[in-house]
Write an enzyme that holds these catalytic residues in place. Structure first.
Site, PDB file in Angstrom:
ATOM      1  N   GLU A  54      19.961  10.265  -5.287  1.00  0.00           N
ATOM      2  CA  GLU A  54      20.839  11.459  -5.765  1.00  0.00           C
ATOM      3  C   GLU A  54      22.566  11.428  -5.764  1.00  0.00           C
ATOM      4  OE1 GLU A  54      17.080  13.342  -4.111  1.00  0.00           O
ATOM      5  OE2 GLU A  54      18.328  11.818  -3.264  1.00  0.00           O
ATOM      6  N   PHE A 116      10.803  24.839   4.462  1.00  0.00           N
ATOM      7  CA  PHE A 116      11.006  23.268   4.246  1.00  0.00           C
ATOM      8  C   PHE A 116      12.054  23.114   3.085  1.00  0.00           C
ATOM      9  CE2 PHE A 116       8.835  20.036   1.717  1.00  0.00           C
ATOM     10  CZ  PHE A 116       9.163  19.066   2.415  1.00  0.00           C
ATOM     11  N   GLN A 117      12.798  21.795   3.479  1.00  0.00           N
ATOM     12  CA  GLN A 117      13.699  21.567   2.563  1.00  0.00           C
ATOM     13  C   GLN A 117      14.902  22.636   2.103  1.00  0.00           C
ATOM     14  OE1 GLN A 117      11.982  19.211  -0.630  1.00  0.00           O
ATOM     15  NE2 GLN A 117      11.931  17.391   0.677  1.00  0.00           N
ATOM     16  N   LYS A 166      14.260  28.899  -6.307  1.00  0.00           N
ATOM     17  CA  LYS A 166      13.181  28.651  -7.278  1.00  0.00           C
ATOM     18  C   LYS A 166      12.939  29.777  -7.935  1.00  0.00           C
ATOM     19  CE  LYS A 166       8.660  26.520  -7.740  1.00  0.00           C
ATOM     20  NZ  LYS A 166       7.262  25.979  -7.005  1.00  0.00           N
ATOM     21  N   MET A 475      38.038  -6.162   2.276  1.00  0.00           N
ATOM     22  CA  MET A 475      39.050  -5.578   2.804  1.00  0.00           C
ATOM     23  C   MET A 475      39.147  -5.360   4.270  1.00  0.00           C
ATOM     24  SD  MET A 475      41.847  -4.485   1.398  1.00  0.00           S
ATOM     25  CE  MET A 475      41.972  -4.349  -0.229  1.00  0.00           C
TER      26      MET A 475
END
Length: 565
Positions: A54, A116-117, A166, A475
């Site tokens: 993502e 959940f999530q 949802k 760097m």
């Protein structure tokens, strides 16, 4: 309101809203709470690009936005999907890039129950978004999406997040799409104060040592043409920040390159000896200013910016002009006259001749210098879009490629995000398929999001990845060399991966170059291949970026590391 009444689910309404906003591409990754949306995407004409992480969706959306000037769109599921967007959202926020991020969320009745999530993504992203929404009523969805795109793309651009429980995507609504947006308290100033513009013109006329210091606001405002006309009219040399590269032609006689920590000596010297600094679309960040008390200490400062919060935030300015850079520069042109800069331009030209960007040839006869690779890319394809990761290679790409047009240099400026370049290059290439797109990378940065090779291959996006393989986190190693007695703690990554085999494993073309005379043929083969290609350039392992201003020093206190050798 526009459009006839039609009943549809929230998921379908979302897709309809995206159509109305002109969205043609979404970068995303599916999940359970997003299934209604992905079901609608299945039959839509909007291209969905399936990333492999993502974070890459956010970076790709940003690369698309920076290459096209349109608002980028990304989509992630709830919980870890949403939190994986955070780095990309923060990157877009720091660099003022228009982006709308959609996240799935658990059903409304389960919010706050540690379902959940579940993650409080609006709370998490509040400090790194221009605005965000948790949609609580499906009927509000069209208005919220209209507002989200408006906020992201107007004023000082930035990311907006819309969190979608949802049930919002499955509820049925009577669909209307608003004609316009009305937001109390949000009215960006576009037209600068004419009296302030006249004051600026008077200072320009009196000035003997003027310098124009331009940043990413020039790109956002599409003000490159106006900037060039103003510089030519008043005869002032121009320096652009990292995110402003391409906002002024890199081959113009008045151009001085980039200022700051790894800027050109002559740009830094010019700023420090200027009597008038015309700052346009910049925020005076620390990598440019160095020691604040010493920055342009003898100059009067004109600051043109659309965000009033940036005025005198870091550097006290004498003439603030709040508004859109394009509008203000076009009106400043009406009043501005040539500065008294003849002797000044001669001095700047002398500095250019005396202190050019340079590098010493390879230690061995056939070794490869990173700067040489950038020069060869420039000669092979001077109108390419160059996207970078973050590190030494980023600075070399800024120093040694001449960017003649806006939106041809894309890099993580404010946040300095390793792993940014490759997914951003995918987004840029999808947005500008007519352009050759290079991702200039280090072997460390590339491994942050190397899984996006699968995205490039599956979507047939012929990005060219150029790896400067020095076996170090370059760097950080440079700083350890200069300030920590070469104690290379956790910066050596030599022999960590065979990048050619990795590319081939994903179905891409892999090329390796170990000698100087292999550089140009490798670049030309990659351009001609028409497929995702990785070039593994084995470069000198302890090459340093030069010039360099040490942290906390004034920008004219410059180390020339090549000559030091």
């Amino acid at each position: 309101m526009t459009g006839s009444t039609e009943k549809m689910t929230g998921a379908r309404a979302l897709i309809e809203c995206l159509y109305r906003e002109g969205v043609d591409t979404i970068f995303g990754y599916p999940g359970g709470v997003l299934l209604p949306i992905y079901d609608e995407l299945y039959d839509s004409n909007i291209r969905h690009v399936l990333v492999r992480h993502e974070q890459a969706a956010a970076h790709a959306a940003e690369g698309y936005a920076r290459a096209t000037g349109k608002t980028g769109v990304c989509l992630a599921t709830s919980g870890p999907g949403a939190t994986n967007l955070v780095t990309g959202i923060a990157n877009a926020y720091m660099d003022s890039i228009p982006m709308v991020a959609f996240t799935g969320q658990v059903p409304s009745l389960m919010i706050g129950n540690d379902a959940f999530q579940e993650a409080n993504i609006t709370g998490i992203t509040m400090p790194i978004t221009k605005h965000n929404y948790l949609v609580q009523d499906a009927r509000e969805l069209p208005r919220i999406i209209k507002e989200a795109f408006h906020i992201a793309s107007t004023g000082r651009p930035g990311p907006v997040l819309v969190d979608l429980p949802k049930d919002i995507t499955t509820d049925e609504i009577d669909f209307y799409y608003p004609d316009k947006v009305e937001l109390r308290g949000y009215n960006p100033t576009y037209h600068g104060n004419i009296q302030q513009i006249k004051k600026a013109a008077s200072e320009i006329k009196r000035s003997k040592n003027p310098v124009i210091y331009a940043g990413g606001g020039i790109i956002s405002s599409d003000a490159a043409g106006e900037l060039t006309k103003l510089a030519e009219k008043i005869q002032a040399p121009v320096t652009t920040t990292l995110t402003g590269m391409g906002g002024f032609p890199g081959d113009h006689p008045l151009f001085m390159g980039m200022p700051g920590m790894h800027g050109t000596k002559y740009a830094n010297y010019a700023i420090q000896e200027s009597d008038l600094l015309i700052a346009v679309g910049v925020r005076f960040d620390d990598r440019v200013t160095g020691k604040l008390k010493s920055f342009a200490a003898n100059a009067k400062i004109i600051h043109i910016d659309i965000d009033p919060a940036e005025i005198s935030k870091n550097i006290k300015v004498d003439i603030p002009i709040v508004g859109d850079a394009k509008w203000i520069l076009s009106h400043l042109m009406k009043y501005a006259e040539k500065a008294q800069s003849e002797e000044w331009l001669k001095k700047v030209e002398e500095w250019k001749q005396q202190y050019p960007l340079h590098y010493i040839g390879p230690a061995t006869g056939d070794g490869i210098k990173p700067q040489y690779i950038i020069e060869q890319i420039r000669e092979a394809c001077e109108d390419a879009i160059i996207v970078t990761e973050v590190g030494q290679h980023q600075m070399w790409a800024a120093q040694y490629f001449r960017y003649k047009e806006p939106r041809t240099f894309i890099s993580s400026g404010g946040l300095g995000t390793m792993g940014y370049g490759f997914p951003a290059a995918i987004g840029a290439k999808i947005g500008r398929p007519d352009k050759v797109v290079f991702d200039v990378s280090g072997d460390g940065s590339f491994q942050m999001n190397s899984q996006e090779m699968a995205t490039a291959v599956q979507e047939n996006v012929p990005v060219i990845i150029v790896i400067f393989n020095n076996g170090y986190l370059g760097m950080v190693r440079q700083w350890q060399e200069l300030f920590y007695e070469r104690r290379y703690s956790s910066t050596c990554i030599q022999n960590s991966v065979d990048f050619v085999k990795l590319a081939e494993a994903y179905g891409a073309l892999g090329i390796r170059a170990t000698k100087r005379d292999e550089v140009r043929p490798a670049i030309e083969e990659a351009i001609a291949s028409g497929r995702p290609t990785l070039i593994d350039f084995i470069v000198e392992c302890e090459e340093n970026v030069s010039p360099m201003v040490p942290a906390g020093a004034a920008i004219n206190e410059i180390l020339d590391l090549e000559r030091k050798k």
